[in-house]
Design an enzyme around this catalytic site. Structure first.
Site, PDB file in Angstrom:
ATOM      1  N   GLY A 134       0.731  -1.292  -0.039  1.00 46.94           N
ATOM      2  CA  GLY A 134       0.034   0.023   0.070  1.00 46.94           C
ATOM      3  C   GLY A 134       0.742   1.079  -0.071  1.00 46.94           C
ATOM      4  O   GLY A 134       1.635   1.617  -0.786  1.00 46.94           O
ATOM      5  N   ILE A 136       3.494   1.976   1.629  1.00 46.00           N
ATOM      6  CA  ILE A 136       4.796   1.712   1.746  1.00 46.00           C
ATOM      7  C   ILE A 136       5.638   2.011   0.748  1.00 46.00           C
ATOM      8  O   ILE A 136       5.623   1.240  -0.309  1.00 46.00           O
ATOM      9  CB  ILE A 136       5.267   0.429   2.614  1.00 46.00           C
ATOM     10  CG1 ILE A 136       4.329   0.122   4.136  1.00 46.00           C
ATOM     11  CG2 ILE A 136       6.643   0.115   2.884  1.00 46.00           C
ATOM     12  CD1 ILE A 136       4.492  -1.364   4.387  1.00 46.00           C
ATOM     13  N   GLU A 190     -10.109  -8.130   0.120  1.00 49.89           N
ATOM     14  CA  GLU A 190     -10.572  -8.190  -1.217  1.00 49.89           C
ATOM     15  C   GLU A 190     -11.857  -8.425  -1.272  1.00 49.89           C
ATOM     16  O   GLU A 190     -12.477  -9.003  -0.417  1.00 49.89           O
ATOM     17  CB  GLU A 190      -9.722  -9.085  -2.012  1.00 49.89           C
ATOM     18  CG  GLU A 190      -8.025  -9.028  -1.839  1.00 49.89           C
ATOM     19  CD  GLU A 190      -7.586  -7.885  -2.755  1.00 49.89           C
ATOM     20  OE1 GLU A 190      -8.029  -7.618  -3.693  1.00 49.89           O
ATOM     21  OE2 GLU A 190      -7.055  -7.073  -1.934  1.00 49.89           O
ATOM     22  N   ASP A 201      -3.522 -13.047  -2.795  1.00 51.42           N
ATOM     23  CA  ASP A 201      -2.890 -11.661  -2.823  1.00 51.42           C
ATOM     24  C   ASP A 201      -1.386 -11.689  -2.665  1.00 51.42           C
ATOM     25  O   ASP A 201      -0.833 -10.778  -2.952  1.00 51.42           O
ATOM     26  CB  ASP A 201      -3.704 -11.286  -1.869  1.00 51.42           C
ATOM     27  CG  ASP A 201      -3.341  -9.618  -1.891  1.00 51.42           C
ATOM     28  OD1 ASP A 201      -3.783  -8.702  -2.696  1.00 51.42           O
ATOM     29  OD2 ASP A 201      -2.984  -9.100  -0.740  1.00 51.42           O
ATOM     30  N   LYS A 205       2.057 -10.254  -4.778  1.00 55.34           N
ATOM     31  CA  LYS A 205       2.942  -9.278  -4.264  1.00 55.34           C
ATOM     32  C   LYS A 205       4.357  -9.907  -4.140  1.00 55.34           C
ATOM     33  O   LYS A 205       5.206  -9.191  -4.435  1.00 55.34           O
ATOM     34  CB  LYS A 205       2.266  -8.830  -3.012  1.00 55.34           C
ATOM     35  CG  LYS A 205       1.254  -7.955  -2.901  1.00 55.34           C
ATOM     36  CD  LYS A 205       0.422  -7.958  -1.748  1.00 55.34           C
ATOM     37  CE  LYS A 205      -0.806  -7.079  -2.061  1.00 55.34           C
ATOM     38  NZ  LYS A 205      -1.590  -6.969  -0.672  1.00 55.34           N
TER      39      LYS A 205
HETATM   40  N1  HSE Z   1      -6.697  -7.107   0.656  1.00 52.75           N
HETATM   41  C1  HSE Z   1      -5.443  -6.517   0.550  1.00 52.75           C
HETATM   42  C2  HSE Z   1      -4.943  -6.603   2.161  1.00 52.75           C
HETATM   43  C3  HSE Z   1      -5.676  -5.162   0.137  1.00 52.75           C
HETATM   44  O1  HSE Z   1      -5.759  -6.967   2.907  1.00 52.75           O
HETATM   45  O2  HSE Z   1      -3.699  -6.335   2.303  1.00 52.75           O
HETATM   46  C4  HSE Z   1      -4.225  -4.228  -0.061  1.00 52.75           C
HETATM   47  O3  HSE Z   1      -3.374  -4.815  -1.065  1.00 52.75           O
END
Ligand code: HSE
Length: 326
Positions: A134, A136, A190, A201, A205
């Site tokens: 986010g 960072i 999400e 997720d 990343k």
């Molecule tokens: N669903 C993601 C989280 C949102 O909980 O980190 C940010 O990428």
């Protein structure tokens, strides 16, 4: 004053947050950069959302090609989410020579080569700081301030939803299902929380982090992954008795075999982290990226990994970085 024209695809949490920051800090950004950022088009059907953000519905389009084919638009903010049509939209914008800024980790991780190719072909510029952690600014640091390092390891707590759930289970003894509902209500999760709790997720990343740290692209589907849906209070207590916390770690490290050949090992999985490790202190929805470079040694980036304004902060940083090159 130089004017830079922006189009936003999708006014959800991050698209809206990006716009809010451009408006909230308009004067300061103008003073700092000498650039007047103007929102000239949005791809958004929800008129109530436009009204809520104070955006003139007159600038809304339903055909995204009106944005890609408009030579006056400099930067496209892609904040729709999902792999498609987002990847195709970003590709079109890059081929048209536009800057593209996105928080869409699923699309960037799945379509990385395709997007880089479009960038090279069309002369556009892709920035995706908001995809990992986010607000960072770890990706920019890895590519710029730390560019003189060979990275040996990267470990991330890169999913706020799962970190929130594990923290509440560990610190307050709350049951998994209740905490998941709470995280959804707080807007971290999400759309489909499976992507969070099953580590999908985090794998998106990690794919991006590995590309930047190790020049090694691995499709997120090929990253071995275990989520947190099977974690019980008994597991948490067992970890505590060993002086550890359970964290969902997206990690990759260089490993040398006996014959001297090097490989990178990677996974997303619940991991026992000793209380004394800096990552054990990362609680609730906070994220952290812990990298080890052969010159800088160990370094940890910490902050809010989700939410409209924290993620929007990274988006606006990328918009400004591109605008300065125009
Ligand atoms: N669903 C993601 C989280 C949102 O909980 O980190 C940010 O990428």
């Amino acid at each position: 004053m130089k004017t830079v024209k922006i189009a936003i695809l999708g006014l959800g949490t991050v698209g809206g947050g990006t716009y809010e920051i451009l408006r909230m800090n308009k004067e300061l950004i103008e003073k700092r950069t000498g650039i007047d950022f103007r929102l000239v088009r949005v791809l958004e059907k929800n008129k109530a959302r436009m009204e809520q953000l104070g955006i003139d519905p007159y600038i809304a389009v339903t055909d995204p090609d009106m944005i890609f084919k408009d030579p006056s638009i400099d930067i496209v903010v892609e904040a729709l989410g999902g792999i498609e049509p987002s990847s195709t939209f970003m590709e079109k914008a890059l081929l048209a020579g536009k800057g593209v800024v996105t928080p869409n980790k699923a699309a960037v991780a799945a379509s990385f080569a395709r997007l880089k190719e479009a960038e090279a072909k069309g002369g556009g510029r892709l920035r995706f700081e908001a995809c990992v952690g986010g607000g960072i600014p770890a990706l920019t640091a890895i590519q710029e301030a730390l560019a003189g390092n060979e990275f040996t390891e990267v470990m991330g707590i890169v999913n706020g939803t799962t970190n929130y759930i594990l923290t509440k289970m560990t610190e307050e003894g709350l049951p998994y299902d209740d905490v998941l509902k709470d995280a959804q209500a707080k807007g971290f999760a999400e759309q489909d929380p499976t992507a969070d709790v099953e580590g999908i997720d985090a794998a998106n990343k990690l794919s991006i982090l590995m590309t930047l740290c190790f020049d090694k692209y691995v499709h997120p589907d090929d990253i071995p992954r275990v989520g947190i849906s099977g974690i019980t209070m008994a597991d948490i207590e067992d970890a505590r008795s060993k002086g550890c916390k359970i964290k969902l770690i997206a990690g990759a490290k260089r490993v040398k075999a006996d014959d001297g050949t090097e490989t990178v090992e990677y996974s997303v999985k619940p991991t026992l982290i000793p209380f004394s490790h800096p990552l054990a202190g990362v609680s609730n929805e906070f994220n952290a990226i812990y990298v080890t470079g052969n010159a800088v040694n160990e370094l940890m980036f910490y902050g809010k990994g989700a939410g409209a304004l924290p993620t929007g902060s990274a988006m606006v940083g990328d918009i400004i970085a591109i605008a300065k090159t125009l």
